[in-house]
Design a protein around this motif. Structure first.
Motif, PDB file in Angstrom:
ATOM      1  N   ILE A 157       0.832  -1.202   0.000  1.00 66.39           N
ATOM      2  CA  ILE A 157       0.000   0.000   0.000  1.00 66.39           C
ATOM      3  C   ILE A 157       0.870   1.258   0.000  1.00 66.39           C
ATOM      4  N   ILE A 158       1.903   1.270   0.813  1.00 71.33           N
ATOM      5  CA  ILE A 158       2.738   2.466   0.958  1.00 71.33           C
ATOM      6  C   ILE A 158       3.695   2.639  -0.215  1.00 71.33           C
ATOM      7  N   ASP A 159       4.415   1.581  -0.579  1.00 68.17           N
ATOM      8  CA  ASP A 159       5.445   1.677  -1.616  1.00 68.17           C
ATOM      9  C   ASP A 159       5.024   1.126  -2.965  1.00 68.17           C
ATOM     10  N   GLY A 160       3.873   0.461  -3.017  1.00 67.83           N
ATOM     11  CA  GLY A 160       3.460  -0.196  -4.251  1.00 67.83           C
ATOM     12  C   GLY A 160       4.068  -1.587  -4.321  1.00 67.83           C
ATOM     13  N   SER A 161       3.711  -2.330  -5.342  1.00 69.01           N
ATOM     14  CA  SER A 161       4.241  -3.677  -5.511  1.00 69.01           C
ATOM     15  C   SER A 161       4.914  -3.781  -6.876  1.00 69.01           C
ATOM     16  N   PRO A 162       5.807  -4.756  -7.032  1.00 67.90           N
ATOM     17  CA  PRO A 162       6.435  -4.941  -8.339  1.00 67.90           C
ATOM     18  C   PRO A 162       5.381  -5.255  -9.408  1.00 67.90           C
ATOM     19  N   VAL A 163       5.652  -4.802 -10.645  1.00 69.81           N
ATOM     20  CA  VAL A 163       4.706  -4.999 -11.734  1.00 69.81           C
ATOM     21  C   VAL A 163       5.428  -5.711 -12.880  1.00 69.81           C
ATOM     22  N   ILE A 164       4.860  -6.837 -13.333  1.00 71.12           N
ATOM     23  CA  ILE A 164       5.425  -7.553 -14.476  1.00 71.12           C
ATOM     24  C   ILE A 164       4.970  -6.830 -15.746  1.00 71.12           C
ATOM     25  N   LEU A 165       5.953  -6.305 -16.479  1.00 67.95           N
ATOM     26  CA  LEU A 165       5.662  -5.528 -17.682  1.00 67.95           C
ATOM     27  C   LEU A 165       5.774  -6.357 -18.955  1.00 67.95           C
ATOM     28  N   VAL A 166       6.685  -7.344 -18.948  1.00 72.01           N
ATOM     29  CA  VAL A 166       6.878  -8.228 -20.094  1.00 72.01           C
ATOM     30  C   VAL A 166       6.841  -9.659 -19.579  1.00 72.01           C
ATOM     31  N   ASP A 167       6.080 -10.510 -20.250  1.00 72.10           N
ATOM     32  CA  ASP A 167       5.957 -11.912 -19.879  1.00 72.10           C
ATOM     33  C   ASP A 167       6.251 -12.748 -21.117  1.00 72.10           C
ATOM     34  N   HIS A 168       7.402 -13.436 -21.124  1.00 72.48           N
ATOM     35  CA  HIS A 168       7.838 -14.264 -22.252  1.00 72.48           C
ATOM     36  C   HIS A 168       7.818 -13.491 -23.573  1.00 72.48           C
ATOM     37  N   GLY A 169       8.417 -12.310 -23.557  1.00 70.60           N
ATOM     38  CA  GLY A 169       8.563 -11.519 -24.773  1.00 70.60           C
ATOM     39  C   GLY A 169       7.355 -10.697 -25.172  1.00 70.60           C
ATOM     40  N   ILE A 170       6.276 -10.797 -24.427  1.00 70.13           N
ATOM     41  CA  ILE A 170       5.054 -10.054 -24.753  1.00 70.13           C
ATOM     42  C   ILE A 170       4.850  -8.936 -23.732  1.00 70.13           C
ATOM     43  N   ALA A 171       4.801  -7.704 -24.240  1.00 73.00           N
ATOM     44  CA  ALA A 171       4.606  -6.540 -23.372  1.00 73.00           C
ATOM     45  C   ALA A 171       3.135  -6.401 -23.003  1.00 73.00           C
ATOM     46  N   HIS A 172       2.880  -6.110 -21.753  1.00 74.37           N
ATOM     47  CA  HIS A 172       1.516  -5.853 -21.274  1.00 74.37           C
ATOM     48  C   HIS A 172       1.258  -4.350 -21.396  1.00 74.37           C
ATOM     49  N   GLU A 173       0.619  -3.962 -22.488  1.00 75.96           N
ATOM     50  CA  GLU A 173       0.437  -2.541 -22.812  1.00 75.96           C
ATOM     51  C   GLU A 173      -0.323  -1.785 -21.723  1.00 75.96           C
ATOM     52  N   SER A 174      -1.353  -2.409 -21.159  1.00 77.29           N
ATOM     53  CA  SER A 174      -2.145  -1.716 -20.131  1.00 77.29           C
ATOM     54  C   SER A 174      -1.294  -1.414 -18.894  1.00 77.29           C
ATOM     55  N   LYS A 175      -0.437  -2.352 -18.516  1.00 74.51           N
ATOM     56  CA  LYS A 175       0.444  -2.132 -17.368  1.00 74.51           C
ATOM     57  C   LYS A 175       1.507  -1.088 -17.697  1.00 74.51           C
TER      58      LYS A 175
END
Length: 149
Positions: free
Chosen positions: A85-103
């Motif tokens: 809540i305070i610092d946020g959490s890690p976010v997976i941006l690319v999964d097996h070569g595919i970028a998550h555009e919304s993230k």
């Protein structure tokens, strides 16, 4: 002479307060830590250069801000989920070569930012060579390369 005494007093109180608070590396700085340092620098500047001789006020401001930082650190250690809540959490941006555009849009990171981290740390030139790209709490992008075939 007055400016010298003020500078020494502010330096000593900052030294003591930050020794008590503990060390943090610049790479592990959270948003709150950056804000804290900016406000401390402003309070210090006012105490050093102000006409109102508010060294005591600046010291109290600094001590209060560091105390709040310590309290937040304690809360993050003792209450499950508080760190997210305070610092946020890690976010997976690319999964097996595919970028998550919304993230990517949500965290304001571009594929170029990811590829920069990949080139600097692993010599990776293409997104498809990345198994995972993770935006860490400290703002850095961690790259996990795909396994060699």
């Amino acid at each position: 002479m007055d400016m010298v005494l003020r500078a020494v007093a502010i330096y000593l109180i900052l030294l003591i307060v930050f020794k008590i608070a503990g060390r943090r590396t610049l790479l592990q700085m959270t948003s709150f830590d950056l804000i804290l340092l900016l406000i401390i620098s402003e309070a210090t500047q006012q105490a050093l250069l102000g006409e109102d001789f508010s060294v005591t006020g600046a010291m109290l401001t600094i001590i209060t801000l560091v105390a709040v930082d310590i309290i937040f650190g304690f809360i993050k250690k003792k209450i499950p989920g508080a760190e997210n809540i305070i610092d946020g959490s890690p976010v997976i941006l690319v999964d097996h070569g595919i970028a998550h555009e919304s993230k990517l849009q949500k965290v304001s990171v571009s594929c170029d930012d990811i590829l920069l981290a990949a080139r600097q740390n692993h010599g990776i030139l293409e997104l498809k060579e990345i198994k995972y790209a993770i935006l860490e709490r400290n703002g850095q992008i961690s790259i996990i390369p795909e396994a060699e075939k």
